[in-house]
Design a protein around this motif. Structure first.
Motif, short mmCIF file in Angstrom:
data_model
loop_
_atom_site.label_atom_id
_atom_site.label_comp_id
_atom_site.label_asym_id
_atom_site.label_seq_id
_atom_site.Cartn_x
_atom_site.Cartn_y
_atom_site.Cartn_z
N CYS A 64 -33.02 -19.74 19.00
CA CYS A 64 -31.92 -20.21 18.16
C CYS A 64 -32.40 -20.48 16.74
CB CYS A 64 -31.32 -21.47 18.77
SG CYS A 64 -30.08 -22.24 17.74
N GLU B 33 -31.38 -13.35 16.25
CA GLU B 33 -31.27 -14.49 15.34
C GLU B 33 -32.65 -14.71 14.73
OE1 GLU B 33 -29.57 -18.13 16.75
OE2 GLU B 33 -27.82 -17.12 17.60
N ASP C 166 -31.24 -20.90 26.21
CA ASP C 166 -30.63 -19.87 25.36
C ASP C 166 -31.08 -18.50 25.88
OD1 ASP C 166 -29.46 -21.80 23.71
OD2 ASP C 166 -31.21 -21.86 22.40
N TYR D 291 -31.93 -13.88 21.23
CA TYR D 291 -32.95 -14.93 21.22
C TYR D 291 -34.36 -14.38 21.43
CZ TYR D 291 -28.79 -17.81 21.66
OH TYR D 291 -27.57 -18.39 21.44
#
Length: 175
Positions: free
Chosen positions: A11, A54, A89, A94
């Motif tokens: 994240c 991300e 996550d 990720y």
């Protein structure tokens, strides 16, 4: 003279908050990289079909903090052994990834991956990828932890990670 580094370590709220606290890091921006969709949105990336990860894009002063030191922090603050996952996550967004910006960064990162793998004794799944377009995340993601410290995810995931990080790397923290 500055350099840029782009890391995917789960994240981006977590990775941004870690790197923002380092001396020599000038700026940190959350965003997306590595996919095939132009100008992706958070919702699209979370949909797991864009190919994007991300990431955070760091601008740093190599006279104050080296790329190698940034990598040490990167590997110490996420799990590079879980494919497309960081704790709860889960998903390709990720992934653990280093988007190298130069041949020198590629070489340093490759050496660090090998070193970490030897130290921990299990395979490191961190992807070592050439620089790709960095798409900035929506404005509400920027400096998320600092603006939302009471949010559940921030309290349960980010705060403990930052406390552990600050204790281990106190000598690297900006004042």
């Amino acid at each position: 003279m500055t350099e840029t580094a782009v890391f995917g370590g789960g994240c981006f709220w977590c990775t941004e908050s870690v790197f923002l606290s380092l001396r020599g890091v000038i700026s940190v921006a959350p965003g997306y990289s590595g996919g095939h969709v132009e100008q992706p949105t958070y919702e699209q990336v979370c949909g797991k079909a864009t190919g994007h990860i991300e990431v955070v894009r760091l601008v740093f002063d190599p006279d104050i903090i080296t790329f190698e030191t940034l990598l040490q922090v990167f590997f110490a603050t996420h799990d590079p052994t879980t494919l497309d996952r960081q704790g709860g996550d889960i998903g390709p967004q990720y992934a653990s990834a280093i988007f190298f910006q130069s041949e020198s960064q590629r070489e340093i990162a490759q050496h660090m991956i090998e070193q970490v793998q030897t130290e921990i004794g299990v395979p490191v799944v961190t992807r070592l990828l050439p620089a790709q377009t960095f798409w900035p995340a929506e404005s509400y993601h920027h400096n998320y932890y600092a603006r939302n410290p009471g949010q559940g995810y921030c309290q349960v995931v980010i705060s403990p990670k930052l406390a552990k990080f600050r204790k281990r790397y106190a000598q690297l923290l900006a004042s």
